[in-house]
Scaffold this motif. Structure first.
Motif, mmCIF file in Angstrom:
data_model
loop_
_atom_site.group_PDB
_atom_site.id
_atom_site.type_symbol
_atom_site.label_atom_id
_atom_site.label_comp_id
_atom_site.label_asym_id
_atom_site.label_seq_id
_atom_site.Cartn_x
_atom_site.Cartn_y
_atom_site.Cartn_z
ATOM 1 N N HIS A 100 0.838 -1.203 0.000
ATOM 2 C CA HIS A 100 0.000 0.000 0.000
ATOM 3 C C HIS A 100 0.869 1.248 0.000
ATOM 4 N N CYS A 101 0.343 2.305 -0.577
ATOM 5 C CA CYS A 101 1.163 3.495 -0.809
ATOM 6 C C CYS A 101 0.751 4.680 0.058
ATOM 7 N N ASP A 102 -0.414 4.613 0.679
ATOM 8 C CA ASP A 102 -0.940 5.781 1.393
ATOM 9 C C ASP A 102 -0.200 6.029 2.697
ATOM 10 N N GLU A 103 -0.229 7.269 3.099
ATOM 11 C CA GLU A 103 0.547 7.736 4.249
ATOM 12 C C GLU A 103 -0.384 8.373 5.275
ATOM 13 N N ILE A 104 -0.205 7.994 6.542
ATOM 14 C CA ILE A 104 -0.992 8.607 7.616
ATOM 15 C C ILE A 104 -0.756 10.114 7.614
ATOM 16 N N SER A 105 -1.773 10.868 7.918
ATOM 17 C CA SER A 105 -1.684 12.321 7.750
ATOM 18 C C SER A 105 -2.790 12.984 8.565
ATOM 19 N N TRP A 106 -2.947 14.269 8.379
ATOM 20 C CA TRP A 106 -3.975 15.032 9.081
ATOM 21 C C TRP A 106 -4.819 15.798 8.064
ATOM 22 N N PHE A 107 -6.010 16.224 8.517
ATOM 23 C CA PHE A 107 -6.855 17.145 7.748
ATOM 24 C C PHE A 107 -6.923 18.489 8.465
ATOM 25 N N VAL A 108 -7.015 19.576 7.718
ATOM 26 C CA VAL A 108 -7.413 20.858 8.312
ATOM 27 C C VAL A 108 -8.904 20.748 8.642
ATOM 28 N N ASN A 109 -9.236 20.958 9.924
ATOM 29 C CA ASN A 109 -10.623 20.746 10.365
ATOM 30 C C ASN A 109 -11.308 22.037 10.787
ATOM 31 N N TYR A 110 -10.517 22.986 11.334
ATOM 32 C CA TYR A 110 -11.105 24.245 11.821
ATOM 33 C C TYR A 110 -10.020 25.316 11.833
ATOM 34 N N ILE A 111 -10.359 26.487 11.346
ATOM 35 C CA ILE A 111 -9.401 27.607 11.347
ATOM 36 C C ILE A 111 -9.975 28.660 12.276
ATOM 37 N N ASN A 112 -9.229 29.022 13.322
ATOM 38 C CA ASN A 112 -9.806 29.976 14.286
ATOM 39 C C ASN A 112 -9.574 31.431 13.829
ATOM 40 N N GLU A 155 -7.849 33.734 14.874
ATOM 41 C CA GLU A 155 -6.451 34.193 14.962
ATOM 42 C C GLU A 155 -5.549 33.519 13.920
ATOM 43 N N GLY A 156 -6.131 32.658 13.111
ATOM 44 C CA GLY A 156 -5.347 32.033 12.045
ATOM 45 C C GLY A 156 -4.652 30.752 12.464
ATOM 46 N N LEU A 157 -4.995 30.215 13.639
ATOM 47 C CA LEU A 157 -4.436 28.912 14.027
ATOM 48 C C LEU A 157 -5.350 27.816 13.479
ATOM 49 N N ILE A 158 -4.731 26.696 13.145
ATOM 50 C CA ILE A 158 -5.436 25.655 12.390
ATOM 51 C C ILE A 158 -5.553 24.392 13.238
ATOM 52 N N TYR A 159 -6.778 23.934 13.455
ATOM 53 C CA TYR A 159 -7.013 22.690 14.193
ATOM 54 C C TYR A 159 -7.203 21.535 13.216
ATOM 55 N N VAL A 160 -6.889 20.331 13.684
ATOM 56 C CA VAL A 160 -6.745 19.194 12.765
ATOM 57 C C VAL A 160 -7.632 18.013 13.133
ATOM 58 N N LYS A 161 -7.769 17.139 12.182
ATOM 59 C CA LYS A 161 -8.440 15.852 12.381
ATOM 60 C C LYS A 161 -7.518 14.785 11.799
ATOM 61 N N GLU A 204 -6.648 31.530 4.529
ATOM 62 C CA GLU A 204 -7.338 31.193 3.278
ATOM 63 C C GLU A 204 -6.617 31.780 2.058
ATOM 64 N N GLU A 205 -6.011 32.942 2.244
ATOM 65 C CA GLU A 205 -5.264 33.547 1.140
ATOM 66 C C GLU A 205 -4.072 32.692 0.702
ATOM 67 N N LEU A 206 -3.596 31.830 1.597
ATOM 68 C CA LEU A 206 -2.488 30.926 1.255
ATOM 69 C C LEU A 206 -2.969 29.685 0.492
ATOM 70 N N GLY A 207 -4.294 29.600 0.301
ATOM 71 C CA GLY A 207 -4.849 28.444 -0.427
ATOM 72 C C GLY A 207 -5.276 27.312 0.494
ATOM 73 N N ILE A 208 -5.134 27.530 1.800
ATOM 74 C CA ILE A 208 -5.496 26.479 2.766
ATOM 75 C C ILE A 208 -7.010 26.517 2.981
ATOM 76 N N HIS A 209 -7.631 25.350 3.001
ATOM 77 C CA HIS A 209 -9.075 25.258 3.178
ATOM 78 C C HIS A 209 -9.410 24.100 4.105
ATOM 79 N N ILE A 210 -10.625 24.067 4.597
ATOM 80 C CA ILE A 210 -11.074 22.916 5.371
ATOM 81 C C ILE A 210 -10.951 21.690 4.467
ATOM 82 N N GLY A 211 -10.277 20.656 4.956
ATOM 83 C CA GLY A 211 -10.076 19.458 4.128
ATOM 84 C C GLY A 211 -8.709 19.403 3.449
ATOM 85 N N SER A 212 -7.910 20.462 3.569
ATOM 86 C CA SER A 212 -6.522 20.357 3.073
ATOM 87 C C SER A 212 -5.826 19.260 3.877
#
Ligand SMILES: [Zn+2]
Length: 396
Positions: free
Chosen positions: A103-115, A117-123, A188-196
């Protein structure tokens, strides 16, 4: 394989004896004869590149493209299924089908919430380890490409200033990313979105005595090893009496899903799966529970209901004949690898798991020994040369 145990069987596989020492930082590039290694300089270069490519679960296309480009010259044809599992095929017209799979997939995180102040919470996206996250460097894969960020963590000086006076423990809901943005808009201006998706920056490196480290050795090393089997078959001009399907599956880390899909599509007669398993020689692992497995001492197949007894015996016989040491272990109920998906697909497919020992699984410093890469490739290669459509795998 231990030094001094080189076998003639192994030497047969050697394509190129002259391997230049690639030791970093040393000027003297010695011409070293390494009859033990079946890997070439080119293939090791591919391995490093492939290991360093981000392939978050469900977002594996970049690495799959690399893998297909590498394997193309060694197969007759190839395809990619709807979710991105890549398949290289030798003898696509043959009715009897054998799979070798990783298998080729790699464990990782999702962007789940952006507060605000610009801090990013994950799933979590797969079983990524929250304990190792604080202070790690990551790439957030946004719409404008990868954005650098870090898992921030309160300083040792300040983190006791809470009501309970207790050290906070890293948990998914208190981990956050700082990419330098100071508002949601700037994020968001950096292209980061929920689900990145988010992957760690750490990549391949070498340690003393033949140890390799890297992120997602689990199971990118498997994709490399099955590609090497295909390369050796081509290089040694081997004709197979069946169709060989070299399968690099997606979405293993979230429930063996890529294998489930592709097993139904291919409907193989036999499947040989490779993945990683735990080296149990480091602290805080019980050999009583996890068994006795050591990096550098050979591949580690397992006994378990999903593993086909007769196919496993065949693999063990091949190992003995070729002087490849095995480290046997057991699994309870399921293997927890794509073996389960293949074994229980369709009407039942005789399947076997050949794992490579690995330290520190699901961290960014997953460690394995290059001798085990050699011997695992050799074991799969020799097993394939032993199989025929007439191989009797009946239980009764
Ligand atoms: Zn894993």
């Amino acid at each position: 394989m231990a030094k001094g145990k080189k076998t003639s069987g192994k030497e047969k596989l050697v394509e190129s004896d002259k391997v230049k020492s690639a030791a970093k930082g040393t000027k003297k590039v010695a011409e070293v004869i390494k009859p033990a290694s079946i890997l070439t300089q080119e293939s090791v270069a591919f391995m490093k590149n492939y290991l360093n490519t981000a392939m978050a679960v469900g977002f594996e296309s970049n690495g799959q493209r690399l893998w297909i480009d590498y394997i193309k010259p060694f197969v007759d044809t190839h395809y990619v299924d709807p979710y991105g599992t890549a398949v290289g095929i030798i003898n696509p017209e043959a009715p009897f089908k054998v799979v070798i799979e990783a298998h080729c997939d790699e464990i990782s995180w999702f962007v789940n919430y952006i507060n605000p102040e610009g801090l990013i919470y994950v799933k979590r996206n797969g079983g990524v380890d929250h304990q190792i996250a604080p202070s790690m460097r990551v790439f957030i894969h946004g719409k404008k490409g990868a954005v650098k960020a870090v898992f921030g963590w309160p300083a040792i000086h300040t983190r006791l200033s809470n009501a309970e006076n207790k050290e906070p423990q890293a948990k998914v809901d208190n981990l956050f990313l700082d990419c330098g943005a100071r508002s949601k808009k700037e994020v968001e201006e950096l292209g980061i979105h929920i689900g990145s998706v988010i992957t760690y920056q750490d990549g391949f490196d070498e340690l003393a005595n033949g140890y390799y480290i890297g992120r997602a050795m689990d199971n990118r090393i498997g994709g490399y090893m099955i590609a090497e089997v295909a390369r050796l078959l081509k290089a040694n001009k081997k004709e197979l009496p069946f169709g060989l399907y070299i399968v690099n599956a997606v979405q293993e880390e979230i429930g063996l899903r890529g294998a489930e899909m592709i097993a139904r599509r291919i409907k193989p007669n036999i499947a040989i799966i490779t993945d990683v398993t735990h080296d149990t020689q480091t602290p805080m692992i019980s050999k009583i529970i996890e068994g006795d497995v050591t990096c550098g001492k050979g591949p580690s197949p397992c006994y378990g209901p999903a593993v086909h007894n007769k196919l496993l015996q065949l693999v063990q016989d091949v190992a003995e004949k070729n002087n490849i040491p095995l480290q046997m272990r057991t699994v309870s109920r399921s293997t927890g690898t794509d073996t389960d998906s293949f074994a229980y697909a369709n009407d039942g497919c005789p399947s076997v798991l050949i794992s490579i020992p690995l330290r520190y699984m699901h961290t960014t410093v997953e460690m394995l020994h290059k001798d085990d890469i050699d011997s695992t490739v050799q074991l799969m290669y020799e097993t394939i040369l032993t199989l025929t459509p007439e191989t009797n795998l009946n239980y009764l």
